[in-house]
Design a protein around this motif. Structure first.
Motif, short mmCIF file in Angstrom:
data_model
loop_
_atom_site.label_atom_id
_atom_site.label_comp_id
_atom_site.label_asym_id
_atom_site.label_seq_id
_atom_site.Cartn_x
_atom_site.Cartn_y
_atom_site.Cartn_z
N UNK A 261 4.97 19.41 22.55
CA UNK A 261 3.95 20.40 22.27
C UNK A 261 2.79 20.29 23.24
N UNK A 262 2.02 21.44 23.36
CA UNK A 262 0.91 21.49 24.30
C UNK A 262 -0.25 22.23 23.66
N UNK A 263 -1.44 21.66 23.76
CA UNK A 263 -2.64 22.27 23.21
C UNK A 263 -3.46 22.97 24.30
N UNK A 264 -3.62 22.32 25.44
CA UNK A 264 -4.34 22.93 26.55
C UNK A 264 -5.80 22.56 26.64
N UNK A 265 -6.12 21.29 26.41
CA UNK A 265 -7.49 20.81 26.57
C UNK A 265 -7.49 19.52 27.38
N UNK A 266 -8.57 19.32 28.12
CA UNK A 266 -8.82 18.04 28.77
C UNK A 266 -9.82 17.30 27.89
N UNK A 267 -9.51 16.06 27.54
CA UNK A 267 -10.34 15.35 26.56
C UNK A 267 -10.84 14.03 27.12
N UNK A 338 -9.45 20.03 12.62
CA UNK A 338 -10.84 19.86 12.20
C UNK A 338 -11.68 19.59 13.44
N UNK A 339 -12.71 20.41 13.64
CA UNK A 339 -13.52 20.34 14.86
C UNK A 339 -14.99 20.19 14.51
N UNK A 340 -15.70 19.33 15.26
CA UNK A 340 -17.15 19.17 15.12
C UNK A 340 -17.82 20.01 16.20
N UNK A 341 -18.63 20.99 15.77
CA UNK A 341 -19.30 21.87 16.72
C UNK A 341 -20.70 22.21 16.21
N UNK A 342 -21.70 21.96 17.06
CA UNK A 342 -23.08 22.30 16.73
C UNK A 342 -23.52 21.70 15.39
N UNK A 343 -23.14 20.44 15.18
CA UNK A 343 -23.60 19.72 14.00
C UNK A 343 -22.86 20.01 12.72
N UNK A 344 -21.75 20.78 12.80
CA UNK A 344 -20.99 21.10 11.59
C UNK A 344 -19.49 20.98 11.88
N UNK A 345 -18.74 20.71 10.80
CA UNK A 345 -17.28 20.72 10.93
C UNK A 345 -16.77 22.12 10.63
N UNK A 346 -15.77 22.50 11.39
CA UNK A 346 -15.13 23.79 11.13
C UNK A 346 -13.64 23.64 11.37
N UNK A 347 -12.88 24.58 10.91
CA UNK A 347 -11.42 24.52 11.02
C UNK A 347 -10.92 25.61 11.95
N UNK A 348 -10.10 25.21 12.91
CA UNK A 348 -9.47 26.14 13.83
C UNK A 348 -7.96 26.04 13.69
N UNK A 349 -7.30 27.18 13.75
CA UNK A 349 -5.84 27.22 13.67
C UNK A 349 -5.27 27.54 15.05
N UNK A 350 -4.29 26.80 15.47
CA UNK A 350 -3.72 26.99 16.80
C UNK A 350 -2.20 26.96 16.72
N UNK A 351 -1.57 27.81 17.53
CA UNK A 351 -0.11 27.82 17.63
C UNK A 351 0.27 26.98 18.85
N UNK A 352 0.96 25.87 18.60
CA UNK A 352 1.27 24.91 19.65
C UNK A 352 2.22 25.51 20.68
N UNK A 353 1.85 25.33 21.96
CA UNK A 353 2.68 25.82 23.06
C UNK A 353 3.64 24.76 23.55
N UNK A 354 4.38 25.10 24.58
CA UNK A 354 5.36 24.18 25.18
C UNK A 354 4.74 23.50 26.39
N UNK A 355 4.84 22.19 26.41
CA UNK A 355 4.28 21.43 27.52
C UNK A 355 5.16 21.55 28.74
N UNK A 356 4.60 22.09 29.81
CA UNK A 356 5.25 22.07 31.11
C UNK A 356 4.56 20.98 31.91
N UNK A 357 5.29 19.93 32.26
CA UNK A 357 4.67 18.76 32.86
C UNK A 357 3.87 19.09 34.11
#
Length: 462
Positions: A261-267, A338-357
């Protein structure tokens, strides 16, 4: 029947009552019976591959005189090529199904022309490599036989506790069916072996030849695959958790490889200073340093500066937790984060993509980073403030390949690149522009800020 000395039994009972956490001769593990029952499912793996040796060359830089000598050598010996030779290696594995499927390490069989399996009863079989996963260092092998084979029971590595007894069985240095015992020294070890490091550390003796063999708990269940050792170390061995291996076995059986699976963020890691700057209670989660364009994360509304605290109901305590969970998620599955943004937690829904190396590597790092061995992102005002660099502009180093040129130049995550070859670097885009497409052998001069200190370093492109 010989009776136990009553004074000895009383002493053991008193010791057990006084120190309930200490095992005595009365209630300790029966390693003899355990070894006898488990050894039949452990196999010896012997591989061979053809290697084409190169004609010996003179060491060091080659002068015109060296070339004349080598030309003379070729003419004297008729220019005959050095014949290929067979290179052999040994490893271990264990049987996971009665019809002959075997798990081992990828590095035990990678590149082999022939793989031979020897069972505990002495029988030998030629094995077929059914699937490989270099990222987790897993190999799935298959032998054909009309008889049902002894099978190693698979346990739950997630429930394994530090301090538990474990037993390793394998073929260290070619010594077949060797049994060693110890305890789980630590879990979740990151040793730089791959992108999904999450090793069990044990002091059960593991040596060359143990690779691919099972690590059992005292219930006789496989909880790990013995994979790595510390060169020159004693009592420090590492095993891949069996849950990670079990999750990809169906894919290896069906296709021979693994789709992740692939999300698409650099962390990047969240330290105490960053946590405080974002108003988070403590250092935890994975800080989003960059969102890849047109990725599942961008479509789901992720932003730079988000801190991912949970993935599909599982907490993200360390940055390294997230890549493993995303990679293990089925492509196309919708998950909640579950994401922390601007001092609050919020929920985001994402459809997982396919990881292309290849695409993922390019998206997560600037152009040229593959040969430089580092990844960078913009130095945001929030990060700059947290590191006492308010007003500073540059490219923040988010990851360094421990085997790459950047590591050799002593660069670390958290460093800020201010200049490349004298050109000012204001952000990640400027870094990309300054680096361009570096040619092998080219040397880049970097001006780097680390905390309150400035220094120059050179980085040689490979």
């Amino acid at each position: 029947m010989k009776l136990r000395n009553p004074l000895y039994s009383l002493l053991c009972l008193l010791l057990a009552l006084a120190l309930p956490g200490v095992a005595t001769a009365v209630d300790g593990p029966d390693f003899v019976t355990l070894a006898k029952n488990l050894k039949p499912a452990v196999v010896n793996i012997n591989t061979s591959k053809t290697v084409q040796p190169r004609r010996p060359m003179l060491p060091g830089p080659r002068s015109p005189q060296d070339q004349l000598f080598e030309d003379f050598f070729d003419r004297f010996f008729g220019g005959q090529p050095v014949p290929p030779r067979k290179e052999r290696s040994l490893g271990s594995g264990f049987i996971i199904s009665k019809d002959g499927y075997i798990l081992s390490n990828n590095h035990v069989v990678e590149g082999a022309d022939e793989v031979n399996i020897k069972l505990a009863d002495g029988r030998s079989f030629k094995a077929t490599v059914k699937g490989l996963d270099p990222k987790l260092d897993i190999a799935l092998l298959k032998i054909d036989t009309d008889e049902e084979l002894p099978v190693a029971r698979i346990g739950d590595s997630e429930g394994l506790k530090v301090g538990e007894w474990v037993m390793a069985i394998g073929n260290p240095f070619g010594l077949e069916q060797t049994v060693t015992v110890g305890i789980v020294s630590a879990k979740g070890r990151v040793i730089g072996a791959g992108p999904y490091d999450n090793f069990i550390q044990t002091d059960a003796s593991i040596n060359p030849g143990n690779s691919g063999g099972p690590l059992f708990n005292i219930k006789g269940e496989v909880v790990g695959i013995n994979t790595a050792i510390v060169a020159g170390g004693q009592g420090i061995g590492f095993a891949l958790p069996i849950n990670a291996a079990s999750a990809i076995v169906p894919q290896l059986k069906e296709t021979g490889h693994v789709t992740r699976g692939w999300l698409g963020v650099s962390i990047q890691q969240v330290n105490e200073e960053l946590a405080a700057s974002f108003g988070l209670d403590k250092a935890r989660g994975a800080l989003v340093a960059e969102v890849v364009k047109d990725s599942p994360a961008e479509k789901a509304g992720f932003k730079r500066g988000d801190i991912i605290l949970g993935f599909d109901g599982k907490p993200i305590e360390e940055m390294s937790d997230l890549p493993r969970l995303v990679a293990a998620t089925a492509v196309g599955k919708s998950v909640k984060l579950e994401v922390w943004r601007e001092g609050k937690t919020r929920e985001l829904s994402v459809k997982i993509g396919k990881l292309d190396e290849d695409e993922a590597a390019a998206a997560a790092a600037p152009e040229g980073a593959g040969v430089l061995g580092l990844s960078v992102t913009d130095l945001t005002p929030e990060i700059a403030r947290s590191q006492g660099l308010e007003g500073t502009r540059g490219a923040l180093v988010t990851a360094v390949d421990p085997q790459g040129p950047a590591a050799e130049s002593n660069l670390r995550p958290g460093d800020v690149v201010l200049e490349v070859n004298g050109s000012e670097v204001k952000d990640a885009a400027a870094f990309r522009s300054a680096v361009g497409k570096p040619e092998a052998g080219k040397v880049l001069r970097l001006l780097v800020q680390r905390g309150q200190n400035l220094f120059y370093t050179t980085l040689k492109v490979k």
